[in-house]
Write a protein that holds these residues in place. Structure first.
Motif, mmCIF file in Angstrom:
data_model
loop_
_atom_site.group_PDB
_atom_site.id
_atom_site.type_symbol
_atom_site.label_atom_id
_atom_site.label_comp_id
_atom_site.label_asym_id
_atom_site.label_seq_id
_atom_site.Cartn_x
_atom_site.Cartn_y
_atom_site.Cartn_z
ATOM 1 N N ARG A 216 7.605 41.057 34.080
ATOM 2 C CA ARG A 216 8.256 42.044 33.209
ATOM 3 C C ARG A 216 7.536 42.157 31.861
ATOM 4 N NH1 ARG A 216 13.748 43.316 33.554
ATOM 5 N NH2 ARG A 216 14.062 42.606 31.408
ATOM 6 N N GLN A 217 7.170 41.023 31.290
ATOM 7 C CA GLN A 217 6.583 41.067 29.949
ATOM 8 C C GLN A 217 5.173 41.634 29.972
ATOM 9 O OE1 GLN A 217 8.615 40.115 27.228
ATOM 10 N NE2 GLN A 217 7.071 41.395 26.237
ATOM 11 N N MET A 218 4.389 41.320 31.004
ATOM 12 C CA MET A 218 3.034 41.863 31.027
ATOM 13 C C MET A 218 3.062 43.377 31.236
ATOM 14 S SD MET A 218 1.239 40.595 34.580
ATOM 15 C CE MET A 218 1.600 41.389 36.161
ATOM 16 N N VAL A 219 4.053 43.863 31.963
ATOM 17 C CA VAL A 219 4.198 45.315 32.106
ATOM 18 C C VAL A 219 4.582 45.924 30.762
ATOM 19 C CG1 VAL A 219 5.589 47.152 33.136
ATOM 20 C CG2 VAL A 219 4.697 45.312 34.571
ATOM 21 N N ASP A 220 5.528 45.314 30.073
ATOM 22 C CA ASP A 220 5.952 45.824 28.766
ATOM 23 C C ASP A 220 4.793 45.853 27.771
ATOM 24 O OD1 ASP A 220 8.506 46.177 29.666
ATOM 25 O OD2 ASP A 220 9.355 44.419 28.642
ATOM 26 N N ASP A 221 3.982 44.805 27.789
ATOM 27 C CA ASP A 221 2.925 44.666 26.782
ATOM 28 C C ASP A 221 1.660 45.453 27.108
ATOM 29 O OD1 ASP A 221 4.589 42.999 25.424
ATOM 30 O OD2 ASP A 221 3.434 41.169 25.750
ATOM 31 N N ARG A 284 9.544 46.211 38.422
ATOM 32 C CA ARG A 284 10.920 46.031 38.873
ATOM 33 C C ARG A 284 11.033 45.019 40.014
ATOM 34 N NH1 ARG A 284 14.315 50.173 37.521
ATOM 35 N NH2 ARG A 284 15.938 48.609 37.977
ATOM 36 N N PHE A 285 12.261 44.576 40.220
ATOM 37 C CA PHE A 285 12.616 43.606 41.254
ATOM 38 C C PHE A 285 13.132 44.351 42.482
ATOM 39 C CE2 PHE A 285 16.215 40.714 42.755
ATOM 40 C CZ PHE A 285 15.380 39.850 43.463
ATOM 41 N N LEU A 286 12.609 43.999 43.646
ATOM 42 C CA LEU A 286 13.008 44.647 44.893
ATOM 43 C C LEU A 286 13.724 43.656 45.797
ATOM 44 C CD1 LEU A 286 9.648 46.529 45.623
ATOM 45 C CD2 LEU A 286 11.750 47.547 44.750
ATOM 46 N N MET A 287 14.832 44.092 46.353
ATOM 47 C CA MET A 287 15.571 43.286 47.327
ATOM 48 C C MET A 287 16.104 44.231 48.398
ATOM 49 S SD MET A 287 18.709 40.549 46.762
ATOM 50 C CE MET A 287 20.011 41.739 46.464
ATOM 51 N N ASN A 288 15.951 43.838 49.647
ATOM 52 C CA ASN A 288 16.376 44.690 50.761
ATOM 53 C C ASN A 288 15.761 46.081 50.657
ATOM 54 O OD1 ASN A 288 17.909 42.655 51.934
ATOM 55 N ND2 ASN A 288 19.775 43.247 50.847
ATOM 56 N N GLN A 307 11.797 35.165 27.643
ATOM 57 C CA GLN A 307 10.751 35.902 28.362
ATOM 58 C C GLN A 307 9.498 36.041 27.504
ATOM 59 O OE1 GLN A 307 11.665 39.415 30.858
ATOM 60 N NE2 GLN A 307 10.405 40.575 29.419
ATOM 61 N N ARG A 308 9.678 36.413 26.261
ATOM 62 C CA ARG A 308 8.543 36.547 25.353
ATOM 63 C C ARG A 308 7.830 35.208 25.169
ATOM 64 N NH1 ARG A 308 4.842 39.713 23.710
ATOM 65 N NH2 ARG A 308 6.366 41.409 23.528
ATOM 66 N N ARG A 309 8.595 34.146 24.990
ATOM 67 C CA ARG A 309 7.985 32.827 24.810
ATOM 68 C C ARG A 309 7.208 32.405 26.045
ATOM 69 N NH1 ARG A 309 12.114 28.373 22.801
ATOM 70 N NH2 ARG A 309 10.187 27.148 22.935
ATOM 71 N N VAL A 310 7.782 32.625 27.233
ATOM 72 C CA VAL A 310 7.103 32.261 28.481
ATOM 73 C C VAL A 310 5.779 32.996 28.595
ATOM 74 C CG1 VAL A 310 7.195 32.513 31.000
ATOM 75 C CG2 VAL A 310 9.169 31.602 29.763
ATOM 76 N N TRP A 311 5.799 34.300 28.326
ATOM 77 C CA TRP A 311 4.566 35.078 28.479
ATOM 78 C C TRP A 311 3.519 34.675 27.432
ATOM 79 C CZ3 TRP A 311 1.650 37.207 31.725
ATOM 80 C CH2 TRP A 311 0.596 38.039 31.321
ATOM 81 N N GLU A 312 3.960 34.403 26.203
ATOM 82 C CA GLU A 312 3.004 33.984 25.178
ATOM 83 C C GLU A 312 2.340 32.669 25.548
ATOM 84 O OE1 GLU A 312 5.165 33.978 21.523
ATOM 85 O OE2 GLU A 312 4.971 36.160 21.238
ATOM 86 N N GLU A 313 3.134 31.726 26.063
ATOM 87 C CA GLU A 313 2.555 30.441 26.468
ATOM 88 C C GLU A 313 1.653 30.602 27.688
ATOM 89 O OE1 GLU A 313 4.653 26.790 26.736
ATOM 90 O OE2 GLU A 313 6.137 27.370 25.246
#
Length: 329
Positions: A216-221, A284-288, A307-313
C-alpha cells in the motif's frame, strides 16, 4: 479478525468456488516464485495451459523444479515453454543473482510472487528472523529489482505489466500491539529479531500484515499515477490444502477440514485472476476474486503511522542491500 469478516470468510470458503481462468497469456513471459509445489505449481500450470510463451518456475531446489516442469508439460501438452531457475529467498545474493538474470529477458509481463514460509521455529536468515526475511524483505527486494523490466515491457507492448504478491487474510489476525506501542525511535525489524520475544507463533500473520503495509505504501509514494505502467495487487487464495501449514500437523489438518480448505488447483485460480485483474485492483487486496477492504488495523490511525514506519524501514533496508534500488520506481 472481526466477527463479520470471519463469518464472511467462512461463508466464502464453503460457498464460493473461484472460476476456472480462461483469458489467455499469448506471447507473455511470466515468473512464478515457489512454483514447484502447491499454489505456485497449479498457477503456473494454468498460465502455461493458457498459451503463455514463457513461464519461469523460480524455485529453491532445481531438482524439484524440474519435476514440476515435467508434470506441467505432461498435463498441458506444451513443451519448450517452462523453464526452471533457482531462487532462494533466504539469501539476498540469490535474489540479486536471479533478478540480474531475469532483467536480461526480452520481456517480463508478470511477476507472481507466491513463495513464502510459515514456521514457529526461530531462525535468523540474513539480517532478520526467517519469516520476515523470506516473506517480506526478499519478496520486495525481488519486486523492486524487476520493476525496470516490468515497466519496459509495458512500454513496448502498450499493455500494463503485473506485480502480484500472494498475501493472506491472516493479516486480519494480528493486532501487532508490540509494534503499535513501540517508541518512534525503536526499529520494528530489529524488534522482530529478538529470539526471546513471545510472538513467534504470530510471525506468519505479522509478515502478511507487513506485506499489506509495504504494498500500500509503495503505491501511495511511487505508483499512484493512473498511468503508472505496472499494476500491483495483493491477494489471499483462502485456506488451501497446501504444504504451507505442514508444521501445524494434526492441528492444521483439523483446521483445513473444519473450514473447507480448497485444493491447491482451486486456490491457484485466485492467483491467476489477480494477474489479470483490472486497474481498479492496483494497490488493493483481493479475496475470492474480488477487491476487498484490508484489516481495520491497517486503516486505523495507528495503522497509518505503522504503515509509514514499516515502509521507511524496509526501504532503508532494501537500499542497503542494493544501493539505488528505489530509483527503479
Amino acid at each position: 479478525m472481526s466477527l463479520s469478516f470471519f463469518a464472511g470468510w467462512v461463508k466464502g470458503q464453503w460457498t464460493f468456488t473461484p472460476p476456472v481462468p480462461t483469458t489467455t497469456y499469448t506471447g507473455q513471459t511470466v515468473i512464478v516464485t515457489g512454483a514447484n509445489i502447491g499454489l505456485g505449481l497449479e498457477a503456473a500450470r494454468h498460465i502455461v495451459n493458457l498459451d503463455a510463451a514463457r513461464v519461469i518456475l523460480a524455485v529453491r531446489t532445481l531438482k524439484k523444479g524440474e519435476t514440476a516442469k515435467t508434470d506441467i508439460e505432461a498435463t498441458t501438452g506444451r513443451k519448450g515453454v517452462v523453464e526452471v531457475w533457482q531462487l532462494d529467498l533466504s539469501s539476498y545474493a540469490s535474489v540479486k543473482e536471479f533478478a540480474a538474470k531475469a532483467s536480461k529477458l526480452d520481456r517480463l509481463d508478470i511477476l507472481l510472487e507466491n513463495a513464502g514460509i510459515a514456521t514457529e521455529k526461530f531462525t535468523l536468515l540474513e539480517d532478520n528472523e526467517s519469516t520476515i526475511t523470506v516473506n517480506v524483505v526478499s519478496t520486495y527486494l525481488l519486486a523492486l529489482l524487476l520493476l525496470p523490466i516490468l515497466k519496459s515491457t509495458a512500454a513496448t507492448t502498450g499493455k500494463k505489466s503485473y506485480l502480484t504478491i500472494v498475501s493472506s487474510e491472516m493479516h486480519f489476525m494480528t493486532q501487532a500491539p508490540y509494534l503499535t506501542s513501540l517508541p518512534p525511535t525503536t526499529s520494528i525489524f530489529a524488534t522482530l529479531n529478538d529470539p526471546n520475544a513471545k510472538y513467534q507463533s504470530d510471525r506468519y500473520q505479522l509478515s502478511k500484515l507487513l506485506e499489506v503495509f509495504a504494498s500500500r505504501q509503495m503505491v501511495d509514494d511511487y505508483m499512484s499515477n493512473p498511468d503508472y505502467p505496472v499494476i500491483t495487487n495483493f491477494l489471499t487464495p483462502g485456506l488451501c490444502k497446501s504444504e504451507l501449514m505442514r508444521e501445524a500437523g494434526l492441528k492444521g489438518t483439523i483446521v483445513k477440514t473444519a473450514f473447507g480448505a480448497r485444493t491447491t488447483e482451486v486456490g491457484s485460480r485466485t492467483l491467476v485472476h489477480a494477474t489479470q485483474a483490472g486497474q481498479d485492483s492496483h494497490g488493493r487486496f483481493l479475496m475470492n476474486c474480488q477487491i476487498r477492504d484490508v484489516a481495520p488495523l491497517v486503516e486505523s490511525e495507528k495503522g497509518v503511522v505503522l504503515q509509514r514506519r514499516v515502509w521507511e524501514e524496509l526501504s532503508a533496508k532494501l537500499e542497503k542491500i542494493q544501493p539505488g534500488i528505489l530509483k527503479n520506481f
